[in-house]
Design a protein around this motif. Structure first.
Motif, mmCIF file in Angstrom:
data_model
loop_
_atom_site.group_PDB
_atom_site.id
_atom_site.type_symbol
_atom_site.label_atom_id
_atom_site.label_comp_id
_atom_site.label_asym_id
_atom_site.label_seq_id
_atom_site.Cartn_x
_atom_site.Cartn_y
_atom_site.Cartn_z
ATOM 1 N N LEU A 34 0.820 -1.210 0.000
ATOM 2 C CA LEU A 34 0.000 0.000 0.000
ATOM 3 C C LEU A 34 0.853 1.258 0.000
ATOM 4 C CD1 LEU A 34 -2.888 -0.899 2.502
ATOM 5 C CD2 LEU A 34 -2.952 -0.883 0.008
ATOM 6 N N LEU A 35 1.925 1.253 0.782
ATOM 7 C CA LEU A 35 2.768 2.438 0.900
ATOM 8 C C LEU A 35 3.401 2.810 -0.441
ATOM 9 C CD1 LEU A 35 4.094 4.551 2.784
ATOM 10 C CD2 LEU A 35 5.975 2.925 3.087
ATOM 11 N N ILE A 36 4.066 1.852 -1.073
ATOM 12 C CA ILE A 36 4.771 2.135 -2.323
ATOM 13 C C ILE A 36 3.784 2.441 -3.453
ATOM 14 C CG2 ILE A 36 6.326 1.197 -4.071
ATOM 15 C CD1 ILE A 36 7.657 -0.430 -1.857
ATOM 16 N N ALA A 37 2.757 1.603 -3.599
ATOM 17 C CA ALA A 37 1.788 1.811 -4.677
ATOM 18 C C ALA A 37 1.052 3.136 -4.505
ATOM 19 C CB ALA A 37 0.798 0.655 -4.719
ATOM 20 N N GLY A 38 0.735 3.504 -3.258
ATOM 21 C CA GLY A 38 0.038 4.755 -3.001
ATOM 22 C C GLY A 38 0.833 5.965 -3.462
ATOM 23 N N PHE A 39 2.118 5.994 -3.098
ATOM 24 C CA PHE A 39 2.966 7.113 -3.516
ATOM 25 C C PHE A 39 3.154 7.140 -5.032
ATOM 26 C CE2 PHE A 39 4.552 7.426 0.950
ATOM 27 C CZ PHE A 39 4.339 8.793 1.109
ATOM 28 N N LEU A 40 3.265 5.974 -5.647
ATOM 29 C CA LEU A 40 3.431 5.924 -7.097
ATOM 30 C C LEU A 40 2.189 6.437 -7.827
ATOM 31 C CD1 LEU A 40 5.281 2.509 -7.580
ATOM 32 C CD2 LEU A 40 6.223 4.804 -7.907
ATOM 33 N N LEU A 41 1.003 6.091 -7.328
ATOM 34 C CA LEU A 41 -0.223 6.571 -7.959
ATOM 35 C C LEU A 41 -0.368 8.087 -7.822
ATOM 36 C CD1 LEU A 41 -2.776 3.777 -6.989
ATOM 37 C CD2 LEU A 41 -1.799 4.238 -9.240
ATOM 38 N N PHE A 46 0.336 13.511 -10.213
ATOM 39 C CA PHE A 46 1.084 14.776 -10.136
ATOM 40 C C PHE A 46 1.611 15.190 -11.509
ATOM 41 C CE2 PHE A 46 5.027 17.176 -9.615
ATOM 42 C CZ PHE A 46 4.636 18.174 -8.741
ATOM 43 N N PHE A 47 2.089 14.232 -12.287
ATOM 44 C CA PHE A 47 2.689 14.550 -13.578
ATOM 45 C C PHE A 47 1.696 14.567 -14.729
ATOM 46 C CE2 PHE A 47 6.474 12.985 -11.261
ATOM 47 C CZ PHE A 47 7.304 14.082 -11.456
ATOM 48 N N ARG A 48 0.454 14.081 -14.496
ATOM 49 C CA ARG A 48 -0.479 13.958 -15.610
ATOM 50 C C ARG A 48 -1.766 14.764 -15.443
ATOM 51 N NH1 ARG A 48 0.097 9.439 -18.949
ATOM 52 N NH2 ARG A 48 -2.158 9.294 -19.148
ATOM 53 N N ASP A 50 -4.453 17.439 -12.594
ATOM 54 C CA ASP A 50 -4.518 18.635 -11.758
ATOM 55 C C ASP A 50 -3.810 18.391 -10.429
ATOM 56 O OD1 ASP A 50 -5.113 20.920 -10.410
ATOM 57 O OD2 ASP A 50 -7.262 20.510 -10.203
ATOM 58 N N ARG A 51 -2.627 18.964 -10.274
ATOM 59 C CA ARG A 51 -1.804 18.715 -9.092
ATOM 60 C C ARG A 51 -2.434 19.236 -7.807
ATOM 61 N NH1 ARG A 51 4.137 20.543 -11.528
ATOM 62 N NH2 ARG A 51 4.160 19.030 -13.275
ATOM 63 N N SER A 52 -3.266 20.259 -7.923
ATOM 64 C CA SER A 52 -3.836 20.882 -6.729
ATOM 65 C C SER A 52 -4.719 19.920 -5.942
ATOM 66 C CB SER A 52 -4.641 22.126 -7.105
ATOM 67 O OG SER A 52 -5.766 21.771 -7.910
ATOM 68 N N GLN A 53 -5.252 18.890 -6.597
ATOM 69 C CA GLN A 53 -6.136 17.953 -5.917
ATOM 70 C C GLN A 53 -5.399 17.149 -4.845
ATOM 71 O OE1 GLN A 53 -8.758 15.388 -8.019
ATOM 72 N NE2 GLN A 53 -9.466 16.940 -9.449
ATOM 73 N N ILE A 54 -4.110 16.916 -5.047
ATOM 74 C CA ILE A 54 -3.355 16.087 -4.109
ATOM 75 C C ILE A 54 -3.379 16.688 -2.708
ATOM 76 C CG2 ILE A 54 -1.064 15.159 -3.545
ATOM 77 C CD1 ILE A 54 -0.529 14.953 -6.535
ATOM 78 N N ASP A 176 -10.276 13.121 -8.407
ATOM 79 C CA ASP A 176 -9.813 12.078 -9.309
ATOM 80 C C ASP A 176 -9.556 10.780 -8.531
ATOM 81 O OD1 ASP A 176 -8.532 11.742 -12.213
ATOM 82 O OD2 ASP A 176 -7.291 10.656 -10.782
ATOM 83 N N SER A 177 -9.862 9.651 -9.175
ATOM 84 C CA SER A 177 -9.719 8.362 -8.496
ATOM 85 C C SER A 177 -8.278 8.058 -8.116
ATOM 86 C CB SER A 177 -10.261 7.234 -9.379
ATOM 87 O OG SER A 177 -9.552 7.168 -10.598
ATOM 88 N N LEU A 178 -7.316 8.547 -8.899
ATOM 89 C CA LEU A 178 -5.912 8.333 -8.543
ATOM 90 C C LEU A 178 -5.577 8.993 -7.212
ATOM 91 C CD1 LEU A 178 -4.077 8.838 -11.956
ATOM 92 C CD2 LEU A 178 -4.317 6.706 -10.692
ATOM 93 N N VAL A 179 -6.136 10.176 -6.972
ATOM 94 C CA VAL A 179 -5.892 10.887 -5.718
ATOM 95 C C VAL A 179 -6.543 10.151 -4.550
ATOM 96 C CG1 VAL A 179 -6.332 13.030 -4.449
ATOM 97 C CG2 VAL A 179 -5.677 13.120 -6.854
#
Length: 314
Positions: A34-41, A46-48, A50-54, A176-179
């Motif tokens: 969960l830790l690694i996959a969460g940060f990767l998502l 972040f790169f693709r 709206d960064r502000s959602q994070i 966004d679902s990624l966030v």
């Protein structure tokens, strides 16, 4: 889409290999995964997108509390119960039992009088019940073919997945679902770290093979599988996504039987077929114009249930 589903299905079987051959604990694997996959998502978002959602998802107290609850009772609960079912049984049974979540959603919505029972609902529930009976008993009425702890954890995984799906709807309407999924993974990992911190592992005792399996489970079976699925939604309608997603339980079953050489009886194959048919019934109920956004507006239990596994990822 099919590639992502295959990664999901195979990832469960590879996890079983880690538990069985390398004696890696469920607590540690879930925390690290969960830790690694969460940060990767979150990095992908972040790169693709709206960064502000994070950061924005934490600015409203109500949303922040919902996200924490989702991370603990949704994401962490689903991941832990699923992995525990695999450890005590196998990936095939664990995956198929988790697919009971759509049926649980159907029953829940009907009891809440948010939907009316239809013939298709009855067919879905019947296929699930018959499939589970033969899957867990291999046709015997006197004994189980699957260890009891694996069944308990598998059913709990279905319950957790049903909650996970329903509870996330308001969050997915705004972010966004990624966030949402990325932060939920990190929250779940942080909570489980108090039980088994990810750094508490004798890494020198792990072989190259074990590290390769870990990379597959964390990167391919988690992060890339979800990313590929999200990308596929840009070109596939929901019906196609649901049907292609059915390759996940098939991948879990075939890799369990033919790679790990786990015994699988004739009637268990029949039960597996019933559950796969249930998935197809759910998928074929979808309107061809459906999409992820329309999932958030669905009213019937079958419409909601058919997107259970694929809408948010596991």
């Amino acid at each position: 889409m099919a590639t992502g589903a295959l990664f999901w299905g195979i990832g469960g079987t590879v996890s079983k290999r880690l538990f069985q051959e390398f004696e890696i604990g469920v607590d540690w694997l879930v925390t690290t995964r969960l830790l690694i996959a969460g940060f990767l998502l979150l990095a992908v978002h972040f790169f693709r997108n709206d960064r502000s959602q994070i950061i924005g998802v934490w600015k409203t107290r109500r949303i922040a509390i919902q996200l924490i609850i989702f991370g603990l009772l949704g994401m962490l609960a689903v991941q832990y119960t699923y992995m525990a079912s695999i450890k005590h049984g196998n990936a095939a049974v664990a995956t198929l039992l988790q697919y009971l979540a759509p049926v649980m959603i159907i029953v829940y919505l009907i009891f809440r009088k948010q939907a009316v029972l239809t013939r298709r609902d009855l067919l879905t529930v019947s296929l699930a019940l018959v499939g589970c009976f033969f899957l867990l008993t291999n046709g015997s009425i006197t004994q189980l073919s699957v260890p009891t702890p694996a069944i308990i954890w598998g059913v709990l995984s279905g319950v957790a997945l049903a909650f996970y799906t329903l509870y996330a709807i308001p969050l997915l309407k705004q972010y966004d679902s990624l966030v949402i999924v990325g932060w939920a993974m990190i929250i779940g990992s942080f909570a489980l770290s108090f039980v088994h911190p990810p750094w508490q592992m004798d890494f020198t005792s792990l072989t190259v093979e074990a590290y390769l399996y870990l990379v597959f489970v964390i990167i391919f079976g988690t992060m890339i599988a979800f990313w590929f699925y999200i990308e596929s939604l840009q070109s596939l309608v929901a019906k196609e996504s649901s049907l292609l997603g059915s390759t996940e339980p098939l991948a879990a079953v075939f890799t369990t039987v033919f790679w790990l050489i786990e015994p699988f009886g004739t009637f268990q194959w029949f039960g597996t077929t019933c559950i796969i048919l249930m998935i197809f019934v759910l998928a074929l109920n979808k309107d061809s114009s459906s999409s992820t956004n329309k999932f958030l507006k669905m009213k019937s239990p079958l419409e909601l249930a058919s997107f259970t596994k694929r809408a948010l990822f596991l």
